[in-house]
Design an enzyme around this catalytic site. Structure first.
Site, PDB file in Angstrom:
ATOM      1  CD  GLU A  84      -8.414 -64.407 -11.453  1.00 46.44           C
ATOM      2  OE1 GLU A  84      -8.803 -63.426 -12.110  1.00 46.44           O
ATOM      3  OE2 GLU A  84      -9.167 -65.066 -10.694  1.00 46.44           O
ATOM      4  CG  HIS A 111       9.832 -35.749  -8.655  1.00 51.83           C
ATOM      5  ND1 HIS A 111      10.490 -34.635  -9.120  1.00 51.83           N
ATOM      6  CD2 HIS A 111       9.943 -35.709  -7.296  1.00 51.83           C
ATOM      7  CE1 HIS A 111      11.002 -33.954  -8.090  1.00 51.83           C
ATOM      8  NE2 HIS A 111      10.677 -34.598  -6.975  1.00 51.83           N
ATOM      9  CD  GLU A 144     -14.497 -55.955  -6.206  1.00 49.62           C
ATOM     10  OE1 GLU A 144     -13.758 -56.279  -7.154  1.00 49.62           O
ATOM     11  OE2 GLU A 144     -14.488 -56.539  -5.099  1.00 49.62           O
ATOM     12  N   GLY A 159     -15.355 -59.787   0.579  1.00 49.46           N
ATOM     13  CA  GLY A 159     -13.926 -59.954   0.302  1.00 49.46           C
ATOM     14  C   GLY A 159     -13.105 -58.714   0.580  1.00 49.46           C
ATOM     15  NE  ARG A 160     -16.335 -53.985  -2.309  1.00 49.87           N
ATOM     16  CZ  ARG A 160     -17.144 -54.882  -2.885  1.00 49.87           C
ATOM     17  NH1 ARG A 160     -16.646 -56.031  -3.305  1.00 49.87           N
ATOM     18  NH2 ARG A 160     -18.421 -54.638  -3.044  1.00 49.87           N
ATOM     19  CE  LYS A 212     -13.754 -63.035 -10.560  1.00 53.57           C
ATOM     20  NZ  LYS A 212     -14.115 -63.378  -9.172  1.00 53.57           N
ATOM     21  CE  LYS A 240     -18.036 -64.656   1.591  1.00 50.37           C
ATOM     22  NZ  LYS A 240     -18.627 -63.308   1.666  1.00 50.37           N
TER      23      LYS A 240
END
Length: 556
Positions: free
Chosen positions: A216, A387, A356, A270-271, A515, A210
């Site tokens: 990253e 399991h 978040e 963003g999410r 960050k 964005k």
């Protein structure tokens, strides 16, 4: 401002909980043959059974009273009206507009109709998807694109990867389209592994950020650019890079052409962005028609959330059940358990969406929230989880709520696999609810022929308390439409809970400090000579930095 716990609606729920705390769900089922019908909802292809929760009709009535007291309906209207409900950033949160039909009436974000931009975006996505999938988009050497590397992180990554995984089994053999690779980690191993075996002249990169400053993502994008330029020259960037971003200036500086840039508006978090051009990989892998079916499913859940009364509203009910589990039953975790291999990415996706959005200790006005908010989200698909961590679900000391998710139909007919999968799905929810008494455990051991001398030692370990809450979410099949419904269901559930708790689910300031500090430390470990460290740190961080620098000094 009155605290949440001091409100009459909350006090009524607390008194009810204290009075009903000793109830066991097996007794509630035994006393009411209509319990399943009473505590279930259907919306199109999606069905929610919430009867295996520690609730009664009185519990649900009091929870609905809480939703009304906290003005869930008013906040819903504000969101759909495009008002600045993201208060700390003074923004609307109008991701619902992204999945509206193209002929939909105007929808305004901060007073501006966004539907013309949405229509233009959708057309551009279709045009680009079709030209890439058909082979008409050619790279610098004139060859068609056969591989797309999507570079993003967080909300710019989890959605498209999860959806393409989930819908891959329905992809017809003649669907075509490039192979997809997703890069989200700044660990160089991931991008090196993804690029290994790819040909620069047939590879296209999508950089999704964005702000186009996410460390990253931009680090990986620069590595990809260097790999391409080294093979094909700087001019190749124009034909091998697409950007999805709201920062056109930074995109241009990187070298990506305006025609290859998709806008990402500030009213799209963003999410919540998988419905935007962030979802371009879905259209590339499966075709734009499939992506638009996904949007249609999300829109269908939007209509239900907007129109259904609170006591018959699936996102509202799911959200209130979560509040009851977290704040009154003391459940601090929620397991997302999809009995569908395609949905293996769903727990990770919902983990970001919930934690978040609502993982906050301050309300939207900056005051402390006096109750717990977002639970810890984890999960794994199908019988793998059984399991792995189901032991803790059944007999652990911590109460963990669970959402079980399953399709009634398999997309692959392989012997009796699907019936066995569904049998496990049904058995787990019943076992968590029912538990097993001492008499039942003893009878089971006797039936299994366990020697009497072993029974005494095993008996207490074979007793299960039960009374552990679960939701079951079932679809006839998980196609693009029902997957869209499911994701929108959880989005609105998170919104409902945010309103109850009074938090802003659309910002994420807690992400930023780490960050900022990482950027400072990067400079110190990469540039500072010898023992020079610019930033003050605790002794632990100083010691680790010194150890790292000493290791770098002696390592070629």
């Amino acid at each position: 401002m009155a605290s949440l716990q001091s409100t009459p609606a909350w006090k009524a729920l607390k008194a009810h909980h204290e009075k009903s705390a000793g109830q066991h769900m097996r007794d509630l089922f035994a006393a009411d043959e209509t319990r399943f019908k009473t505590f279930s909802l259907n919306r199109g292809g999606l069905f929610l059974d919430y009867s295996k929760n520690r609730v009664t009709t009185q519990t649900m009535s009091l929870l609905i009273d809480l939703a009304k007291a906290r003005d869930v309906e008013g906040w819903r209207r504000c969101m759909l009206a495009g008002e600045p409900i993201n208060t700390t950033e003074d923004r609307a949160a109008l991701h619902v507009a992204l999945r509206n039909p193209l002929d939909h009436a105007p929808m305004k974000a901060m007073g501006k109709d966004v539907m013309p931009e949405v229509r233009a975006l959708r057309k551009k996505m279709r045009d680009v998807a079709e030209v890439i999938r058909s082979g008409a988009w050619t790279g610098a050497t004139g060859k068609a694109i056969d591989a797309v590397v999507h570079i993003g992180t967080g909300g710019s990554h989890l959605g498209p990867e999860m959806v393409t995984q989930a819908l891959a089994p329905i992809r017809p053999s003649e669907a075509g389209g490039p192979a997809l690779h997703f890069i989200s980690n700044v660990d160089g191993v991931q991008i090196a592994t993804a690029l290994d075996g790819l040909s620069p002249d047939t590879t296209l990169f999508i950089v999704a950020s964005k702000t186009f400053t996410t460390e990253e993502t931009i680090t990986n994008a620069r590595t990809a650019k260097a790999w391409l330029v080294d093979a094909l020259g700087a001019d190749a960037v124009a034909k091998h890079f697409i950007a999805v971003s709201g920062n056109a200036e930074a995109v241009s500086e990187f070298g990506i052409m305006p025609d290859n840039t998709f806008d990402l508006w500030d009213w799209v978090g963003g999410r919540y962005s998988v419905w935007s051009a962030i979802g371009l990989p879905i259209a590339l892998a499966l075709g734009m028609d499939v992506f638009e079916e996904f949007l249609a499913g999300g829109h269908d859940m939007d209509r239900h959330f907007q129109d259904a009364p609170l006591d018959a509203n699936m996102p509202v009910i799911l959200g209130l059940i979560g509040v009851w589990s977290i704040n009154f039953l003391g459940s601090r975790s929620l397991a997302i358990l999809p009995y569908d291999e395609g949905l293996r990415g769903l727990p990770n996706y919902l983990r970001q969406l919930e934690m978040e959005s609502n993982g906050k200790a301050l309300d939207s006005k900056g005051h402390p929230v006096d109750v717990d908010t977002a639970p810890v989200i984890f999960g794994d698909p199908g019988t793998r989880g059984q399991h792995s961590f189901f032991q803790a679900l059944h007999q652990g000391g911590q109460l963990i709520a669970c959402d079980f998710i399953a399709p009634l139909e398999s997309r692959h007919t392989t012997g009796t696999h699907h019936d066995r999968l569904l049998a496990s799905f049904l058995a787990q929810t019943e076992a968590l609810m029912e538990g097993r008494t001492e008499l039942e455990a003893f009878a089971a051991m006797a039936d299994q022929g366990i020697p009497s001398e072993e029974m005494k030692g095993q008996l207490p370990h074979r007793i299960f308390e039960g009374n552990r809450p679960t939701n079951s979410i079932v679809a006839d099949r998980f196609d693009a439409f029902t997957l869209g419904q499911l994701i929108a269901l959880y989005e609105h559930k998170v919104f409902v809970q945010a309103v109850i708790w009074g938090v802003n689910p659309f910002d994420q300031w807690g992400v930023e400090w780490g960050k900022e500090l990482a950027a400072q430390i990067f400079t110190e470990i990469s540039d500072a000579p010898g023992d020079i460290v610019a930033q003050e740190h605790c002794s632990s961080t100083l010691g680790l930095i010194a150890r790292l620098k000493a290791h770098k000094a002696k390592t070629p």
